[in-house]
Design a protein around this motif. Sequence first.
Motif, short mmCIF file in Angstrom:
data_model
loop_
_atom_site.label_atom_id
_atom_site.label_comp_id
_atom_site.label_asym_id
_atom_site.label_seq_id
_atom_site.Cartn_x
_atom_site.Cartn_y
_atom_site.Cartn_z
N UNK A 25 0.82 -1.21 0.00
CA UNK A 25 0.00 0.00 0.00
C UNK A 25 0.86 1.26 0.00
N UNK A 26 1.94 1.27 0.77
CA UNK A 26 2.82 2.45 0.80
C UNK A 26 3.46 2.71 -0.55
N UNK A 27 3.93 1.67 -1.20
CA UNK A 27 4.55 1.86 -2.51
C UNK A 27 3.52 2.20 -3.59
N UNK A 28 2.31 1.71 -3.44
CA UNK A 28 1.25 2.11 -4.37
C UNK A 28 0.97 3.61 -4.21
N UNK A 29 0.89 4.06 -2.96
CA UNK A 29 0.69 5.50 -2.71
C UNK A 29 1.84 6.33 -3.24
N UNK A 30 3.06 5.86 -3.05
CA UNK A 30 4.22 6.59 -3.56
C UNK A 30 4.20 6.65 -5.09
N UNK A 31 3.80 5.57 -5.72
CA UNK A 31 3.74 5.55 -7.19
C UNK A 31 2.68 6.52 -7.71
N UNK A 32 1.51 6.54 -7.06
CA UNK A 32 0.45 7.47 -7.48
C UNK A 32 0.91 8.91 -7.26
N UNK A 33 1.55 9.18 -6.14
CA UNK A 33 2.04 10.53 -5.87
C UNK A 33 3.09 10.96 -6.89
N UNK A 34 3.99 10.07 -7.22
CA UNK A 34 5.02 10.38 -8.22
C UNK A 34 4.39 10.66 -9.57
N UNK A 35 3.39 9.86 -9.94
CA UNK A 35 2.71 10.09 -11.21
C UNK A 35 2.06 11.47 -11.23
N UNK A 36 1.36 11.81 -10.17
CA UNK A 36 0.70 13.13 -10.10
C UNK A 36 1.71 14.26 -10.12
N UNK A 37 2.81 14.10 -9.41
CA UNK A 37 3.84 15.14 -9.35
C UNK A 37 4.47 15.38 -10.72
N UNK A 38 4.81 14.31 -11.40
CA UNK A 38 5.43 14.45 -12.73
C UNK A 38 4.43 15.04 -13.72
N UNK A 39 3.19 14.58 -13.66
CA UNK A 39 2.16 15.11 -14.57
C UNK A 39 1.93 16.60 -14.30
N UNK A 40 1.84 16.99 -13.05
CA UNK A 40 1.62 18.40 -12.70
C UNK A 40 2.80 19.26 -13.14
N UNK A 74 -2.12 13.52 -28.88
CA UNK A 74 -1.44 12.24 -28.66
C UNK A 74 -0.93 12.13 -27.25
N UNK A 75 -0.42 10.94 -26.89
CA UNK A 75 0.13 10.80 -25.54
C UNK A 75 1.40 11.64 -25.41
N UNK A 76 1.42 12.46 -24.40
CA UNK A 76 2.55 13.34 -24.18
C UNK A 76 3.74 12.55 -23.65
N UNK A 77 4.95 12.94 -24.03
CA UNK A 77 6.12 12.25 -23.49
C UNK A 77 6.17 12.35 -21.96
N UNK A 78 5.73 13.49 -21.42
CA UNK A 78 5.73 13.64 -19.96
C UNK A 78 4.75 12.66 -19.32
N UNK A 79 3.60 12.45 -19.98
CA UNK A 79 2.62 11.50 -19.45
C UNK A 79 3.19 10.08 -19.49
N UNK A 84 5.60 5.49 -16.63
CA UNK A 84 6.77 4.62 -16.51
C UNK A 84 7.42 4.75 -15.14
N UNK A 85 7.57 5.97 -14.66
CA UNK A 85 8.18 6.18 -13.34
C UNK A 85 7.31 5.58 -12.24
N UNK A 86 6.00 5.77 -12.34
CA UNK A 86 5.09 5.24 -11.31
C UNK A 86 5.12 3.71 -11.31
N UNK A 87 5.11 3.11 -12.47
CA UNK A 87 5.15 1.65 -12.56
C UNK A 87 6.46 1.12 -11.98
N UNK A 88 7.57 1.75 -12.35
CA UNK A 88 8.87 1.31 -11.83
C UNK A 88 8.94 1.48 -10.31
#
Length: 181
Positions: A25-40, A74-79, A84-88
């Motif tokens: 659960x902690x790593x899932x939360x970290x991955x979601x947070x990283x995804x949101x941070x990079x997207x923002x 199209x899908x943005x490179x940042x997206x 990719x970062x969140x999955x890793x």
Amino acid sequence: MWYAHRPGRRARQIIGDGAAVLWIALWAGAAVSAHRLITHAARSARPRIPLLGPRMHGTLHDVARAGDRLADSGPAPAQSLAVLAAVALFVVPVGLLLALWLPRRIRWTRQAAAARELAATEDGRELLALRALVRPLDELARFTDAGPGRLAEGWREADPVVLDALADVELRHLGLSTQRS
């Protein structure tokens, strides 16, 4: 059977399973947070053309707007980078945990099920007794008050009391109750 009958072993298993769920659960939360941070960060950083900036006119302005429309469609490179970062960030630590913890839990579950099945038959209890005999002597001494020589002799003579005592040692080692099924 997922947990041992004996309270100490069962408590360790429950704590271990809870820790594994918390870790995931902690790593899932970290991955979601990283995804949101990079997207923002990618959305807030609009590329600017140096020296021209907002004073672009005419054809250059139209080309820039067409490029923006293409980039938005199209899908943005940042997206892609965010995904990719969140999955890793999720897969690496959770995969490591599962590679270390899950095989041990599955192995214990299989051993406990096999031991319970063996404990239900006379031949099975004899096999459990033999398995207990190959344990270190100090471990045997903890669970039974008979000496190692008496245990080996009782096993060779198929003494039911000794066989049951040895089978119980093996069941206790797995954290299972020693009552006959």
